[in-house]
Design a protein around this motif. Structure first.
Motif, PDB file in Angstrom:
ATOM      1  N   PRO A  17       0.829  -1.253  -0.084  1.00  0.00           N
ATOM      2  CA  PRO A  17      -0.142   0.066   0.012  1.00  0.00           C
ATOM      3  C   PRO A  17       0.885   1.276   0.071  1.00  0.00           C
ATOM      4  N   ILE A  18       0.384   2.427  -0.689  1.00  0.00           N
ATOM      5  CA  ILE A  18       1.227   3.497  -0.825  1.00  0.00           C
ATOM      6  C   ILE A  18       0.118   4.632  -0.396  1.00  0.00           C
ATOM      7  N   ILE A  19       0.489   5.562   0.587  1.00  0.00           N
ATOM      8  CA  ILE A  19      -0.154   6.611   0.960  1.00  0.00           C
ATOM      9  C   ILE A  19       0.667   7.769   0.616  1.00  0.00           C
ATOM     10  N   PHE A  20       0.110   8.775  -0.175  1.00  0.00           N
ATOM     11  CA  PHE A  20       0.740  10.096  -0.320  1.00  0.00           C
ATOM     12  C   PHE A  20       0.465  11.070   0.689  1.00  0.00           C
ATOM     13  N   VAL A  21       1.442  11.598   1.591  1.00  0.00           N
ATOM     14  CA  VAL A  21       1.341  12.586   2.352  1.00  0.00           C
ATOM     15  C   VAL A  21       1.976  13.832   1.825  1.00  0.00           C
ATOM     16  N   THR A  22       1.074  14.986   1.519  1.00  0.00           N
ATOM     17  CA  THR A  22       1.506  16.048   0.989  1.00  0.00           C
ATOM     18  C   THR A  22       0.863  17.403   1.091  1.00  0.00           C
ATOM     19  N   ALA A  23       1.559  18.273   0.849  1.00  0.00           N
ATOM     20  CA  ALA A  23       0.887  19.594   0.903  1.00  0.00           C
ATOM     21  C   ALA A  23      -0.037  20.001  -0.153  1.00  0.00           C
ATOM     22  N   LYS A  24       0.190  19.224  -1.637  1.00  0.00           N
ATOM     23  CA  LYS A  24      -0.712  19.551  -2.691  1.00  0.00           C
ATOM     24  C   LYS A  24      -1.944  19.051  -2.580  1.00  0.00           C
ATOM     25  N   SER A  25      -2.777  20.062  -2.505  1.00  0.00           N
ATOM     26  CA  SER A  25      -4.485  19.693  -2.082  1.00  0.00           C
ATOM     27  C   SER A  25      -5.193  19.941  -3.395  1.00  0.00           C
ATOM     28  N   ALA A  38      -1.061   5.371  -6.114  1.00  0.00           N
ATOM     29  CA  ALA A  38      -1.348   5.621  -4.492  1.00  0.00           C
ATOM     30  C   ALA A  38      -2.537   4.947  -4.256  1.00  0.00           C
ATOM     31  N   ASP A  39      -2.665   4.457  -3.132  1.00  0.00           N
ATOM     32  CA  ASP A  39      -3.708   3.867  -2.365  1.00  0.00           C
ATOM     33  C   ASP A  39      -4.750   4.715  -1.992  1.00  0.00           C
ATOM     34  N   ASP A  40      -3.840   5.891  -1.313  1.00  0.00           N
ATOM     35  CA  ASP A  40      -4.728   6.627  -0.421  1.00  0.00           C
ATOM     36  C   ASP A  40      -3.970   8.026  -0.576  1.00  0.00           C
ATOM     37  N   TYR A  41      -4.356   9.229  -0.293  1.00  0.00           N
ATOM     38  CA  TYR A  41      -3.780  10.531  -0.413  1.00  0.00           C
ATOM     39  C   TYR A  41      -4.308  11.383   1.008  1.00  0.00           C
ATOM     40  N   ILE A  42      -3.436  12.033   1.442  1.00  0.00           N
ATOM     41  CA  ILE A  42      -3.953  12.665   2.537  1.00  0.00           C
ATOM     42  C   ILE A  42      -2.965  14.064   2.522  1.00  0.00           C
ATOM     43  N   THR A  43      -3.672  15.165   2.740  1.00  0.00           N
ATOM     44  CA  THR A  43      -3.032  16.610   2.728  1.00  0.00           C
ATOM     45  C   THR A  43      -2.643  17.160   4.043  1.00  0.00           C
ATOM     46  N   LYS A  44      -1.790  18.103   3.987  1.00  0.00           N
ATOM     47  CA  LYS A  44      -1.105  18.503   5.083  1.00  0.00           C
ATOM     48  C   LYS A  44      -2.221  20.086   5.445  1.00  0.00           C
ATOM     49  N   PRO A  45      -2.475  20.476   6.480  1.00  0.00           N
ATOM     50  CA  PRO A  45      -2.313  19.684   7.861  1.00  0.00           C
ATOM     51  C   PRO A  45      -3.091  18.556   7.807  1.00  0.00           C
ATOM     52  N   PHE A  46      -2.921  17.545   8.892  1.00  0.00           N
ATOM     53  CA  PHE A  46      -3.803  16.731   8.796  1.00  0.00           C
ATOM     54  C   PHE A  46      -3.658  16.103  10.372  1.00  0.00           C
ATOM     55  N   ASN A  47      -4.737  15.352  10.701  1.00  0.00           N
ATOM     56  CA  ASN A  47      -4.704  15.034  12.382  1.00  0.00           C
ATOM     57  C   ASN A  47      -3.859  13.567  12.270  1.00  0.00           C
ATOM     58  N   MET A  49      -3.985  11.095  14.210  1.00  0.00           N
ATOM     59  CA  MET A  49      -4.656  10.055  14.269  1.00  0.00           C
ATOM     60  C   MET A  49      -5.601   9.672  12.921  1.00  0.00           C
ATOM     61  N   GLU A  50      -5.833  10.647  12.275  1.00  0.00           N
ATOM     62  CA  GLU A  50      -6.226  10.204  11.077  1.00  0.00           C
ATOM     63  C   GLU A  50      -5.343   9.451   9.944  1.00  0.00           C
ATOM     64  N   LEU A  51      -3.919   9.767   9.973  1.00  0.00           N
ATOM     65  CA  LEU A  51      -3.007   9.216   9.364  1.00  0.00           C
ATOM     66  C   LEU A  51      -2.910   7.752   9.893  1.00  0.00           C
ATOM     67  N   VAL A  52      -2.681   7.638  11.178  1.00  0.00           N
ATOM     68  CA  VAL A  52      -2.882   6.242  11.586  1.00  0.00           C
ATOM     69  C   VAL A  52      -4.105   5.327  11.218  1.00  0.00           C
ATOM     70  N   ALA A  53      -5.168   6.066  11.325  1.00  0.00           N
ATOM     71  CA  ALA A  53      -6.220   5.114  10.908  1.00  0.00           C
ATOM     72  C   ALA A  53      -6.294   4.795   9.508  1.00  0.00           C
ATOM     73  N   ARG A  54      -5.726   5.426   8.483  1.00  0.00           N
ATOM     74  CA  ARG A  54      -5.703   5.330   7.226  1.00  0.00           C
ATOM     75  C   ARG A  54      -4.673   4.232   6.888  1.00  0.00           C
ATOM     76  N   VAL A  55      -3.573   4.378   7.473  1.00  0.00           N
ATOM     77  CA  VAL A  55      -2.273   3.419   7.487  1.00  0.00           C
ATOM     78  C   VAL A  55      -3.100   1.740   8.078  1.00  0.00           C
ATOM     79  N   LYS A  56      -3.505   2.056   9.112  1.00  0.00           N
ATOM     80  CA  LYS A  56      -4.126   0.581   9.391  1.00  0.00           C
ATOM     81  C   LYS A  56      -5.558   0.281   8.478  1.00  0.00           C
ATOM     82  N   SER A  57      -6.251   0.827   8.162  1.00  0.00           N
ATOM     83  CA  SER A  57      -7.070   0.524   7.164  1.00  0.00           C
ATOM     84  C   SER A  57      -6.583  -0.033   5.792  1.00  0.00           C
ATOM     85  N   ASN A  58      -5.485   0.738   5.058  1.00  0.00           N
ATOM     86  CA  ASN A  58      -4.632   0.130   4.213  1.00  0.00           C
ATOM     87  C   ASN A  58      -4.226  -1.124   4.148  1.00  0.00           C
ATOM     88  N   LEU A  59      -3.601  -1.287   5.602  1.00  0.00           N
ATOM     89  CA  LEU A  59      -2.776  -2.740   5.866  1.00  0.00           C
ATOM     90  C   LEU A  59      -3.873  -3.709   6.012  1.00  0.00           C
TER      91      LEU A  59
END
Length: 174
Positions: A17-25, A38-47, A49-59
């Motif tokens: 799984p690949i999650i993009f963590v970026t400032a590009k929104s 990418a399997d998921d995409y999260i933009t900065k700023p982020f919570n 706990m949301e990142l951890v939840a997305r990692v767990k979900s993708n795993l």
């Protein structure tokens, strides 16, 4: 825009799984990120706990797609006469217990847990030896040969460990 370096990292031949963590929104950035793999995409700023939840979900999804089930039913596999007990590292063919080395068992377990999937010599080496593959084809081939001599009815015409020429090996039951 996604850089060529990012695309090269994604296209490394590994199915993870690949999650993009970026400032590009911008919408185009998100669409392009998902389009290149990418399997998921999260933009900065982020919570966090949301990142951890997305990692767990993708795993969870990744492990489910790989056939991983953390249960007792995943502790044993039977293919015709061949039975593999993963927890106890015991292998039997018919009623006969087969003694395998640690590496032989690790190769057999890897092939069994990926039954029907062709694994390259490089993949087998890196997963079993836990070190980078540096052209160690003979090492894997010798271990496969010895493993076949122990578990196959006729090692010259393998029933379980099949060679896919130019690609690698897979465990099958035919």
């Amino acid at each position: 825009m996604i850089s060529k370096e990012t695309i090269l990292v994604i296209d490394d031949g590994k199915n993870i799984p690949i999650i993009f963590v970026t400032a590009k929104s911008e919408d185009i950035d998100i669409i392009q990120g998902l389009s290149v793999g990418a399997d998921d995409y999260i933009t900065k700023p982020f919570n966090p706990m949301e990142l951890v939840a997305r990692v767990k979900s993708n795993l969870r999804r990744y492990l489910a797609l790989q056939g991983y089930r953390p249960s007792e039913s995943n502790d044993k596999m039977a293919l015709d006469e061949l039975t593999i007990h993963f927890k106890t590292h015991e292998v039997t063919v018919g009623d006969k217990e087969i003694k395998l080395t640690r590496r032989e068992f690790a190769i057999l377990e890897l092939l069994a847990r990926n039954k029907g999937i062709v694994l390259s010599i490089e993949q087998i080496y890196e997963r079993v030896w836990n070190e980078p593959f540096l052209g160690s084809e003979n090492t894997v081939m010798v271990h496969i040969r010895k493993l076949r001599e122990k578990i196959e009815p006729n090692p010259k015409e393998p029933k379980y460990i099949k060679t896919i020429w130019g690609v690698g090996y897979k465990l099958e039951n035919k």
